[in-house]
Design an enzyme around this catalytic site. Sequence first.
Site, PDB file in Angstrom:
ATOM      1  N   VAL A  24       3.927  -1.289   3.735  1.00  0.00           N
ATOM      2  CA  VAL A  24       3.407   0.043   3.423  1.00  0.00           C
ATOM      3  C   VAL A  24       4.553   0.961   3.012  1.00  0.00           C
ATOM      4  O   VAL A  24       5.634   0.934   3.618  1.00  0.00           O
ATOM      5  CB  VAL A  24       2.682   0.652   4.649  1.00  0.00           C
ATOM      6  CG1 VAL A  24       2.215   2.073   4.352  1.00  0.00           C
ATOM      7  CG2 VAL A  24       1.498  -0.228   5.064  1.00  0.00           C
ATOM      8  N   LYS A  25       4.297   1.748   2.001  1.00  0.00           N
ATOM      9  CA  LYS A  25       5.238   2.797   1.592  1.00  0.00           C
ATOM     10  C   LYS A  25       4.652   4.141   1.994  1.00  0.00           C
ATOM     11  O   LYS A  25       3.526   4.478   1.622  1.00  0.00           O
ATOM     12  CB  LYS A  25       5.453   2.745   0.075  1.00  0.00           C
ATOM     13  CG  LYS A  25       6.292   3.884  -0.482  1.00  0.00           C
ATOM     14  CD  LYS A  25       6.437   3.742  -2.002  1.00  0.00           C
ATOM     15  CE  LYS A  25       7.140   4.931  -2.621  1.00  0.00           C
ATOM     16  NZ  LYS A  25       7.306   4.772  -4.096  1.00  0.00           N
ATOM     17  N   THR A  26       5.422   4.903   2.771  1.00  0.00           N
ATOM     18  CA  THR A  26       4.954   6.204   3.201  1.00  0.00           C
ATOM     19  C   THR A  26       6.126   7.166   3.251  1.00  0.00           C
ATOM     20  O   THR A  26       7.251   6.816   2.883  1.00  0.00           O
ATOM     21  CB  THR A  26       4.240   6.115   4.562  1.00  0.00           C
ATOM     22  OG1 THR A  26       3.502   7.312   4.794  1.00  0.00           O
ATOM     23  CG2 THR A  26       5.219   5.891   5.704  1.00  0.00           C
ATOM     24  N   ASP A  51      12.144   3.133  -0.811  1.00  0.00           N
ATOM     25  CA  ASP A  51      11.718   2.949  -2.202  1.00  0.00           C
ATOM     26  C   ASP A  51      12.009   4.272  -2.905  1.00  0.00           C
ATOM     27  O   ASP A  51      11.168   5.162  -2.959  1.00  0.00           O
ATOM     28  CB  ASP A  51      10.229   2.598  -2.273  1.00  0.00           C
ATOM     29  CG  ASP A  51       9.784   2.245  -3.693  1.00  0.00           C
ATOM     30  OD1 ASP A  51      10.663   1.994  -4.538  1.00  0.00           O
ATOM     31  OD2 ASP A  51       8.570   2.216  -3.956  1.00  0.00           O
ATOM     32  N   ALA A  58       0.852  -1.193   0.000  1.00  0.00           N
ATOM     33  CA  ALA A  58       0.000   0.000   0.000  1.00  0.00           C
ATOM     34  C   ALA A  58       0.884   1.237   0.000  1.00  0.00           C
ATOM     35  O   ALA A  58       1.780   1.359   0.834  1.00  0.00           O
ATOM     36  CB  ALA A  58      -0.913   0.003   1.220  1.00  0.00           C
TER      37      ALA A  58
END
Length: 319
Positions: free
Chosen positions: A221-223, A270, A191
């Site tokens: 999760v990427k945030t 990322d 996500a």
Amino acid sequence: MWRGAVELTCPHQSARGVAMADLDDIKDGKDWGIGIPAKNEPFFLKGSEGLDWGMKSRLTRIFNPRSGRTVMLAFDHGYFQGPTTGLERIDLNIVPLARHADVLMCTRGILRSSVPAACGKPVVLRCSGGNSILSELSNELVAVDIEDAIRLDAAAMAAQIYIGAEYEHQSIGNLVKLIDSGNRFGMPTLAVTGVGKDMVRDARYFGLASRMAAELGAHYVKTYFVEDGFERVTAGCPVPIVIAGGKKLPELDALTMAYKAIDQGASGVDMGRNIFQAESPSAMIQAVGAVVHDNEKPARAFNMYKTLMSEELSHAAAS
């Protein structure tokens, strides 16, 4: 019986009456390890112990078991930005960097057209789309079917969620669809917490978005990293978090951001623009890898970056 046929007296005999290999020289087992408890290694990744074997196998391709972290090279920007700076030619600008990344993150179109299968790197496939920089960013749909993700041997699928945006509900629905289809076939879902133009980028917002994604079933999760309170974002999310690189920063600043994020609980980065728009992308991705996997301090990683860039320039001048 037709002429010339050979009658077999035993189902395990060949036509010449010789015993087949599966019955040849059978020996009873003797090394039972009596007194040694059966060994079951715990899975190394946060919040992933209860997953199926296939799901864990794919996550192991994404996260390095030695460090428990990952360096993802993101070049999926073209799905809504077009050929942005550094991504004009994937074959020239990105493919040479692949060997230094743990994972590639891209769209299926770029994967099929520009990334050689022989590079051997796992792929996180961008599976949401339908928007552009000329329209409302949160208005996305599921852009890839699970069958095509499997066909492409994806390690995971990725979808954007826009908490608080105009199409919040729709983006959450996209994520849920991918999670459900991925669970059926043992494929993780990443996500990605998208941020609208007018949203506050703080720990409270990213903590909310990351926790919601994990509660919905996202496997990681990427945030975004924030200076104030990022450790609360990672602590409140029960699955791994990787940080987005975001806009281009000076190289030392980008390395410092990566170090702080890892130090405060992130499981990797990322990065896109902070790598492929660097003065030396190859040197930069290696320096980022040293920070992520080896806990290298930003200053030393920056020195590594400058050394590698100097060697690269010397080699280019000599050739």
